[in-house]
Design a protein around this motif. Structure first.
Motif, PDB file in Angstrom:
ATOM      1  N   GLY A 179       0.752  -1.199   0.081  1.00 49.40           N
ATOM      2  CA  GLY A 179       0.035   0.090   0.049  1.00 49.40           C
ATOM      3  C   GLY A 179       0.632   1.333   0.033  1.00 49.40           C
ATOM      4  N   ARG A 180       2.302   1.236  -0.254  1.00 48.75           N
ATOM      5  CA  ARG A 180       3.029   2.445   0.121  1.00 48.75           C
ATOM      6  C   ARG A 180       3.951   2.679  -1.268  1.00 48.75           C
ATOM      7  N   VAL A 181       3.569   1.892  -2.200  1.00 49.50           N
ATOM      8  CA  VAL A 181       4.395   1.879  -3.597  1.00 49.50           C
ATOM      9  C   VAL A 181       3.807   2.235  -4.893  1.00 49.50           C
ATOM     10  N   MET A 182       4.092   3.198  -5.473  1.00 50.74           N
ATOM     11  CA  MET A 182       3.486   3.705  -6.839  1.00 50.74           C
ATOM     12  C   MET A 182       4.552   3.678  -7.856  1.00 50.74           C
ATOM     13  N   TYR A 183       4.341   3.128  -9.462  1.00 51.78           N
ATOM     14  CA  TYR A 183       5.234   3.098 -10.318  1.00 51.78           C
ATOM     15  C   TYR A 183       4.518   4.241 -11.399  1.00 51.78           C
ATOM     16  N   ARG A 184       5.360   4.866 -12.036  1.00 48.99           N
ATOM     17  CA  ARG A 184       4.762   5.869 -13.130  1.00 48.99           C
ATOM     18  C   ARG A 184       5.960   5.678 -14.196  1.00 48.99           C
ATOM     19  N   SER A 185       5.630   5.393 -15.373  1.00 45.26           N
ATOM     20  CA  SER A 185       6.276   5.252 -16.553  1.00 45.26           C
ATOM     21  C   SER A 185       6.205   6.513 -17.514  1.00 45.26           C
ATOM     22  N   ASP A 186       7.126   6.795 -18.416  1.00 46.75           N
ATOM     23  CA  ASP A 186       6.762   7.970 -19.346  1.00 46.75           C
ATOM     24  C   ASP A 186       7.167   7.491 -20.698  1.00 46.75           C
ATOM     25  N   LYS A 187       6.965   8.036 -21.690  1.00 53.99           N
ATOM     26  CA  LYS A 187       7.070   7.264 -23.243  1.00 53.99           C
ATOM     27  C   LYS A 187       8.612   7.497 -23.541  1.00 53.99           C
ATOM     28  N   THR A 188       9.370   7.855 -22.847  1.00 49.66           N
ATOM     29  CA  THR A 188      10.913   8.194 -22.978  1.00 49.66           C
ATOM     30  C   THR A 188      11.818   7.237 -22.470  1.00 49.66           C
TER      31      THR A 188
END
Length: 399
Positions: free
Chosen positions: A82-91
């Protein structure tokens, strides 16, 4: 010789591997190599990555690896639930966010990705070293003060500012990690970075050398007398054996010690164990200076670092506005000083040596030829120290 040769072969081998990885187009580049942040806060770790071909099918961050291919995805690690988030981008960028940080989160965080190509797997070593610390107030006490320091086990990333609280009220904002207490108090103090607070501490029971000057500034008349006073406290077990008043030297000048009887104009008064009064008579404009006190006890000599009392000695001067006067005009005569006299005094005006009025300024509206004469002023209680006379000449109106 054999050992030396084996060492050389090992160095060349490692260098070759590093070049091969780069040539093959696999890499992970982290925005920061190390981060120090606070328990309870949120942190972000970012990276960018490259690969020679194919499509990325899986990517994740990890700290634990139990076997050759058994990497524990942080999202699936129960310690981070409940404490981890991932975020990706297009580059080809990726960001890990961890909230509600705990000291147990301190670790090295690595990014791993997998492509749809055979053998297309890569982990970025070394990763990002995260250190999670709490805020603690360290107390350092001397005879004259207590210094409170907002302490961490690592140097916080981002050069943050610290806020100090005394009984939940800000006493020092956007400042350094230290705060100094010069007085005995039962209050509680704590520090904060953003919205993270340290536990509160008390300096109760500590007593110090502390001086309080009665006045920060005094403005008084040339030729008069002045009392510059202070009171002080000090730790138990000390007895004041000597008090010394001095003027702070200008630029690189040494302080001027004002011993009792100095120049026949200096006198020390008061109870030496609790307060002191420096009396200076027949003041001169060159007596203008900052006056401070120092103490001697059987154990130490103490010189307060706080500002003392700034004395400004001024004369009185009559100023005419306007300088050239024609009958029928409005004329203002001002009893002028180079500083604002202390104690809001009453001014006395004289015309041709006789008292004519009591006010800071004398208004003649309209002025007539009968107002012409020699004007001077003095301060009530110091009538023996008048200003020089100023002559008011009134010209007749042109017909």
């Amino acid at each position: 010789m054999a050992l030396r040769t084996a060492g050389s072969v090992l160095v060349v081998f490692l260098w070759s591997v590093a070049v091969a990885l780069g040539q093959n187009g696999w890499s992970v580049t982290y925005t920061k190599k190390s981060i120090c942040t606070l328990k309870g806060s949120t942190v972000e770790m970012s990276c960018s990555y490259t690969y020679p071909s194919g499509t990325v099918t899986t990517n994740f961050w990890f700290t634990k690896k139990y076997a050759v291919e058994n990497y524990v995805n942080l999202r699936k690690d129960p310690d981070y639930k409940g404490r981890v988030m991932y975020r990706s981008d297009k580059t080809n960028g990726h960001t890990l966010t961890i909230t509600d940080l705990r000291e147990s989160d301190s670790a090295e965080y690595k990014f791993r990705f997998i492509t749809d190509q055979t053998g297309g797997k890569y982990s970025g070593y070394p990763g990002v070293t995260l250190s999670v610390t709490d805020l603690q107030v360290k107390v350092t006490t001397t005879w004259w003060s207590t210094t409170l320091t907002c302490s961490t086990t690592c140097i916080l990333t981002g050069n943050p500012t610290y806020i100090w609280y005394r009984n939940s009220k800000i006493v020092q904002g956007a400042s350094s990690p230290s705060y100094t207490v010069y007085f005995k108090t039962e209050d509680r103090f704590y520090c904060a970075v953003k919205d993270i607070n340290s536990p509160a501490v008390s300096v109760e029971g500590h007593s110090y050398f502390h001086v309080t000057y009665t006045h920060q500034r005094i403005c008084t008349l040339n030729g008069s007398s002045v009392d510059i006073s202070c009171s002080y406290t000090y730790p138990s077990g000390h007895t004041i054996s000597e008090t010394i008043w001095y003027t702070k030297g200008k630029l690189h000048e040494a302080p001027q010690i004002l011993s009792p009887g100095y120049g026949g104009r200096v006198e020390y008064l008061g109870n030496m164990q609790s307060d002191s009064i420096l009396r200076i008579t027949d003041l001169r404009e060159e007596d203008s200076a900052e006056y401070k006190i120092r103490f001697r006890t059987g154990q130490t000599t103490w010189e307060p670092t706080i500002p003392g009392t700034t004395l400004t000695v001024t004369g009185l001067q009559v100023k005419l506005t306007p300088a050239t006067v024609t009958e029928g005009q409005k004329v203002t005569l001002t009893c002028s000083t180079t500083c604002t006299l202390s104690d809001n005094p009453t001014y006395i005006w004289y015309k041709n040596g006789h008292v004519t009025n009591q006010s800071t300024s004398l208004f003649l509206n309209p002025v007539s030829s009968e107002d012409a004469g020699r004007y001077s002023c003095s301060v009530e209680g110091h009538e023996e120290i008048p200003s020089d006379e100023e002559t008011l000449t009134v010209r007749c109106e042109d017909v």
